[in-house]
Design an enzyme around this catalytic site. Structure first.
Site, mmCIF file in Angstrom:
data_model
loop_
_atom_site.group_PDB
_atom_site.id
_atom_site.type_symbol
_atom_site.label_atom_id
_atom_site.label_comp_id
_atom_site.label_asym_id
_atom_site.label_seq_id
_atom_site.Cartn_x
_atom_site.Cartn_y
_atom_site.Cartn_z
ATOM 1 N N HIS A 127 26.906 -16.284 83.270
ATOM 2 C CA HIS A 127 26.047 -15.223 82.441
ATOM 3 C C HIS A 127 25.970 -14.066 83.594
ATOM 4 O O HIS A 127 25.459 -14.307 84.668
ATOM 5 C CB HIS A 127 24.636 -15.767 82.262
ATOM 6 C CG HIS A 127 23.846 -14.842 81.325
ATOM 7 N ND1 HIS A 127 23.921 -14.554 80.161
ATOM 8 C CD2 HIS A 127 22.926 -13.943 81.913
ATOM 9 C CE1 HIS A 127 23.196 -13.496 79.613
ATOM 10 N NE2 HIS A 127 22.560 -13.137 80.775
ATOM 11 N N CYS A 128 26.339 -13.037 83.119
ATOM 12 C CA CYS A 128 26.324 -11.874 83.877
ATOM 13 C C CYS A 128 25.209 -11.107 83.804
ATOM 14 O O CYS A 128 24.961 -10.437 82.771
ATOM 15 C CB CYS A 128 27.725 -10.895 83.743
ATOM 16 S SG CYS A 128 27.777 -9.426 84.434
ATOM 17 N N VAL A 129 24.230 -10.863 85.072
ATOM 18 C CA VAL A 129 23.006 -10.298 84.692
ATOM 19 C C VAL A 129 23.073 -8.857 84.604
ATOM 20 O O VAL A 129 22.302 -7.962 83.970
ATOM 21 C CB VAL A 129 22.105 -10.756 85.905
ATOM 22 C CG1 VAL A 129 21.703 -12.137 85.850
ATOM 23 C CG2 VAL A 129 22.824 -10.358 87.174
ATOM 24 N N GLY A 132 24.062 -8.447 81.004
ATOM 25 C CA GLY A 132 23.204 -9.095 79.944
ATOM 26 C C GLY A 132 23.708 -9.887 79.188
ATOM 27 O O GLY A 132 23.329 -10.204 77.946
#
Length: 287
Positions: A127-129, A132
């Site tokens: 999950h790429c912060v 998002g």
């Protein structure tokens, strides 16, 4: 009262989820604007016969990278890697399939549930912060292409900002110059530097730090792609999905892997469906 608090918490949560995207967008356009200013000012100061061509080439390169960053990021956000709308049933279920109690469905190998996206993701990498959203089977190409042009753009911006570091350090390595490079915010608040000097120092620092971070992410994912692995599979000593360098490139970037990185609009269909994957040694020897 409880419903009001939940609504407020929900809105704050949505704002926090989108905040990294807005911050990254602001930094990308700020860096591009600052480098464009450096190019225009330096070209005007040179007053040579080729200054116009020099300026045009540099501006073209900048906005080519900016366009690719923005376009790949937009397509990445618009391309959902989740299982929504994907038929997972049938006779294809076998070894490696698991049941997700949250999504209430069986999921194939390399698929896992993301508690941030609240859904299972096909060939989930992480999950790429910063975006998002999860990186998965359908949007991995856009994620990697965006990293490529962010890396090249930050390298270019760092080299262009070398003159800024030279100007700051032209009187030697002093406490003032070191603090301006390390903590420009403190220097601005204390009135030690002008807003213009702060802006140049801050963007130059951002280019260097951003280049180092993006380099780590980019080359890590290049290694993963060559190995036929995801981030979640990195710690495993087994590589059951390793199809060789060309096979791994094709399954990550599509059949036109050698061209698709130039522009996100170049069609490059993926050879799989995100549910069933070829295993090592299962390739057709005639291909």
């Amino acid at each position: 009262m409880t419903s009001l608090a939940s609504k407020v918490f929900g809105r704050v949560d949505r704002v926090c989820r989108h905040l990294p995207v807005f911050l990254n967008t602001f930094l990308v356009f700020s860096i591009t604007g600052e480098v464009s200013y450096l190019v225009l000012v330096e070209a005007d100061q040179q007053k040579t016969e080729w200054s116009g061509w020099w300026k045009a080439v540099h501006l073209l390169a900048q906005y080519f990278m900016l366009g690719n960053i923005c376009w790949n990021a937009l397509l990445f956000l618009q391309t959902s890697p989740s299982i929504r709308g994907v038929f997972l049933g049938g006779d294809g279920m076998g070894q490696g399939w698991r049941y997700c109690y949250t999504c209430e469905t069986h999921t194939p190998p390399r698929c896992s549930h993301c508690y941030d996206c609240k859904v299972c993701v096909l060939r989930r990498d992480h999950h790429c912060v910063f975006f998002g959203q999860c990186v998965g089977f359908r949007n991995y190409r856009y994620f990697l292409s965006c990293l490529l042009f962010m890396w090249s753009g930050l390298l270019y911006a760092t080299l262009m900002n070398a003159e800024v570091f030279i100007v700051i350090l032209k009187e030697g390595v002093t406490l003032h110059s070191v603090m301006l490079l390390v903590i420009p915010w403190i220097m601005l608040v204390s009135g030690q530097v002008s807003p213009g000097a702060f802006a140049f120092a801050f963007i130059a620092d951002t280019c260097v730090v951003g280049f180092l971070l993006v380099s780590a992410f980019f080359f890590f994912h290049i290694i993963l792609m060559f190995r036929g692995q995801t981030t979640r599979e990195w710690y495993s000593t087994r590589r059951p999905y390793n199809l060789g360098v060309l096979g791994n490139l094709r399954h990550c970037l599509g059949v036109r892997w050698y061209l698709c990185w130039l522009c996100p609009l170049i069609p490059s269909p993926l050879p799989g469906d995100g549910i069933h994957f070829q295993l090592t040694g299962s390739l057709d020897p005639s291909r």
